[in-house]
Write an enzyme that holds these catalytic residues in place. Structure first.
Site, PDB file in Angstrom:
ATOM      1  N   GLY A 124      39.210  42.926  31.732  1.00 29.63           N
ATOM      2  CA  GLY A 124      39.322  41.477  31.791  1.00 29.63           C
ATOM      3  C   GLY A 124      39.447  40.831  30.422  1.00 29.63           C
ATOM      4  O   GLY A 124      39.127  39.666  30.258  1.00 29.63           O
TER       5      GLY A 124
ATOM      6  N   ARG B 250      46.045  31.263  44.089  1.00 33.18           N
ATOM      7  CA  ARG B 250      44.598  31.007  44.068  1.00 33.18           C
ATOM      8  C   ARG B 250      44.368  29.515  43.819  1.00 33.18           C
ATOM      9  O   ARG B 250      44.852  28.968  42.828  1.00 33.18           O
ATOM     10  CB  ARG B 250      43.933  31.812  42.950  1.00 33.18           C
TER      11      ARG B 250
ATOM     12  N   ARG C  43      37.131  48.724  43.478  1.00 27.34           N
ATOM     13  CA  ARG C  43      36.607  47.741  44.448  1.00 27.34           C
ATOM     14  C   ARG C  43      37.776  47.187  45.269  1.00 27.34           C
ATOM     15  O   ARG C  43      38.928  47.410  44.928  1.00 27.34           O
ATOM     16  CB  ARG C  43      35.976  46.568  43.680  1.00 27.34           C
TER      17      ARG C  43
ATOM     18  N   GLU D 188      45.966  50.183  37.992  1.00 24.82           N
ATOM     19  CA  GLU D 188      46.690  49.169  37.208  1.00 24.82           C
ATOM     20  C   GLU D 188      47.658  49.824  36.238  1.00 24.82           C
ATOM     21  O   GLU D 188      47.268  50.727  35.493  1.00 24.82           O
ATOM     22  CB  GLU D 188      45.705  48.335  36.371  1.00 24.82           C
TER      23      GLU D 188
HETATM   24  C1  MV4 Z   1      47.385  45.955  27.120  1.00 23.80           C
HETATM   25  C2  MV4 Z   1      48.436  45.062  26.854  1.00 23.80           C
HETATM   26  C3  MV4 Z   1      49.456  45.508  26.030  1.00 23.80           C
HETATM   27  N1  MV4 Z   1      49.414  46.749  25.508  1.00 23.80           N
HETATM   28  N2  MV4 Z   1      47.405  47.190  26.588  1.00 23.80           N
HETATM   29  C4  MV4 Z   1      44.563  42.842  29.361  1.00 23.80           C
HETATM   30  C5  MV4 Z   1      43.295  43.094  30.125  1.00 23.80           C
HETATM   31  C6  MV4 Z   1      43.155  44.564  30.284  1.00 23.80           C
HETATM   32  N3  MV4 Z   1      43.018  44.868  31.666  1.00 23.80           N
HETATM   33  C7  MV4 Z   1      44.373  45.170  29.699  1.00 23.80           C
HETATM   34  N4  MV4 Z   1      45.168  44.105  29.144  1.00 23.80           N
HETATM   35  C8  MV4 Z   1      46.275  44.364  28.427  1.00 23.80           C
HETATM   36  N5  MV4 Z   1      46.359  45.612  27.910  1.00 23.80           N
HETATM   37  C9  MV4 Z   1      48.397  47.562  25.785  1.00 23.80           C
HETATM   38  N6  MV4 Z   1      48.374  48.784  25.266  1.00 23.80           N
HETATM   39  C10 MV4 Z   1      48.397  43.788  27.416  1.00 23.80           C
HETATM   40  C11 MV4 Z   1      47.307  43.436  28.199  1.00 23.80           C
HETATM   41  C12 MV4 Z   1      47.338  42.093  28.704  1.00 23.80           C
HETATM   42  C13 MV4 Z   1      47.430  41.855  30.070  1.00 23.80           C
HETATM   43  C14 MV4 Z   1      47.450  42.887  30.985  1.00 23.80           C
HETATM   44  C15 MV4 Z   1      47.549  42.647  32.317  1.00 23.80           C
HETATM   45  C16 MV4 Z   1      47.640  41.340  32.749  1.00 23.80           C
HETATM   46  C17 MV4 Z   1      47.600  40.298  31.870  1.00 23.80           C
HETATM   47  C18 MV4 Z   1      47.482  40.533  30.516  1.00 23.80           C
HETATM   48  C19 MV4 Z   1      47.467  39.464  29.640  1.00 23.80           C
HETATM   49  C20 MV4 Z   1      47.350  39.713  28.311  1.00 23.80           C
HETATM   50  C21 MV4 Z   1      47.281  41.018  27.840  1.00 23.80           C
END
Ligand code: MV4
Length: 447
Positions: A164, A338, A292, A275
């Protein structure tokens, strides 16, 4: 099958679970905090027990209260919903000790996937693609800087216990690395009491694609296709849809098979989500597993015709999955918006208060999951999501039109909501073309 289930949650998900139980002939016990005595979930359940004061820490997160309520009502299982104790392995272990079935994965699996650095290695071993990054956990900034140099900038600094967005930073160059690493690590220590970090190459403007999986206690695992959850603001999802406009049947098959392999490598049981990040060249990378049921499970239900809560309950009762992968057909298109009690023009500040007048849309292909009613007082202590508006139509264009029509019909008086904001997202030309990524909200709405 269980005779009685206690629902360790509140709001729309508690109502959703109560309804599934009633359809299955299973008795229900609601738990509620002092702030929730007039809540719909407490009214709809067969029994309701007050478990403590308004503060979540003293009620919905109070393991002793929940277990006592379960024993006192002779319930034989607990459904945790999402949030609260749904991914708490200590609670799962306590349930086991009390001979109460936890409707979710085993404690060991929650821990295995909860450490995101270890989860990466589990996936690498299973042949699941991950973002190029560090193999060993990193505790020391100097060690981190050397590994970052090998990965190549920009790099994403992540907390192993994170998720998150907490404990996460982008370093664009070596000069930025030390500060960002130390700040992310500090945040992780404060939030999770864990200084374990890992690094990944930064994937620019990806889509967030997640695959729903179901796994029974007999080793059967299937996937139910994907959800595109790219429309987020500060790691809060706003719009989710299935299928994704970016995924061809061939890519769906490949990513789905990869998700099943990931779930098997995790030793997964019950409903879970894999994810992925999907980059501009359609490369996909595992990032996390959610152990979950998720807020957005309804869009998968609409395109598969399945009831994921009932599936969770049947799996927990030891039943084998009734469906083989070939039986799963993704049909039509579903979108969820939402609805939050918040003010988008005041930086999305939550807006609790009394609902003085309420009208929800309905009709063919419209679904509302909500626990609010006219006269209901939204308490200030919990999440600001008050409803999930879902639509289903034969294709994406139809679903967008239906969502615009449904959003136009919503009346929530007495509190501010994001309904207008949702309308603007659905009217956006890039959204309508299916051209979305995780920067969408920032790009078109700022912030
Ligand atoms: C990343 C990424 C870009 N590159 N990892 C955001 C929360 C966490 N679950 C993982 N996230 C991200 N990981 C790498 N290597 C970009 C995000 C990210 C993101 C991911 C999913 C949905 C929305 C997002 C918003 C900003 C950044």
């Amino acid at each position: 099958m269980f005779r009685k289930i206690l629902i360790a949650n509140r709001g729309e998900i508690a109502v959703r679970i109560i309804r599934a139980c009633r359809e299955m002939g299973i008795a229900t016990v609601a738990v509620y905090s002092e702030a929730d005595k007039d809540s719909l979930h407490a009214m709809l359940a067969d029994e309701a027990i007050c478990i403590g004061p308004a503060s979540s820490a003293d009620s919905y997160l109070n393991m002793e209260s929940l277990l006592s309520a379960t024993v006192a009502t002779k319930a034989d299982a607990i459904h945790p919903g999402f949030g609260f104790l749904s991914e708490n392995s200590k609670f799962v272990t306590l349930c086991e000790k009390c001979h109460i079935k936890f409707i979710g994965p085993p404690a060991e699996v929650i821990d295995r996937m909860g450490n995101k650095s270890a989860a990466r290695n589990t996936m690498i071993e299973a042949g699941v693609p991950v973002v190029p990054g560090s193999k060993e956990p990193i505790y020391d900034v100097a060690v981190g800087r050397e590994i970052a140099e090998k990965i190549g900038y920009p790099v994403m600094i992540k907390a192993a216990s994170g998720g998150g967005g907490k404990g996460m930073r982008i370093a664009h160059c070596p000069e930025e690395f030390d500060n960002h690493f130390l700040n992310a690590q500090r945040e992780s220590i404060n939030s999770f009491s864990d200084d374990t970090m890992y690094l990944e190459r930064y994937v620019e403007s990806p889509r967030h694609i997640e695959f729903q999986i179901l796994a029974d206690e007999h080793g059967n695992v299937i996937h139910l296709g994907e959800r595109d959850c790219s429309i987020q603001r500060r790691h809060q999802k706003l719009v989710e849809e299935s299928p994704s406009a970016a995924i061809s049947p061939e890519l769906r098959k490949e990513m789905g098979e990869t998700a099943v392999r990931a779930a098997k490598a995790a030793g997964y049981v019950n409903a879970g989500t894999i994810e992925f990040l999907l980059d501009k060249n359609n490369n996909y990378y595992f990032i996390e597993m959610n152990t979950r049921i998720q807020v957005e499970h309804g869009v998968t239900e609409l395109v598969t015709g399945m009831d994921l809560i009932k599936e969770q309950i049947k799996i927990a009762a030891g039943e084998p999955l009734e469906w083989k992968q070939e039986d799963i057909v993704i049909q039509g298109h579903a979108i969820e918006c939402r609805i939050n009690a918040e003010n988008p023009s005041k930086n999305f500040m939550p807006c609790p208060g009394q609902i003085t007048n309420l009208h929800f849309p309905g009709g063919n292909g419209v679904r509302i999951d909500s626990a609010i009613y006219s006269g209901y007082q939204i308490p200030p202590y919990y999440d600001s999501m008050i409803a999930k508006l879902m639509v289903y139509d034969k294709d994406r264009e139809g679903a967008i039109q239906k969502m615009l029509s449904a959003l136009g019909e919503v009346v929530v008086e007495g509190v501010d909501t994001n309904v207008e904001f949702q309308f603007e997202i659905l009217e956006n030309k890039a959204f309508q073309k299916g051209d979305v990524n995780t920067d969408f909200i920032e790009t078109y709405f700022g912030n």
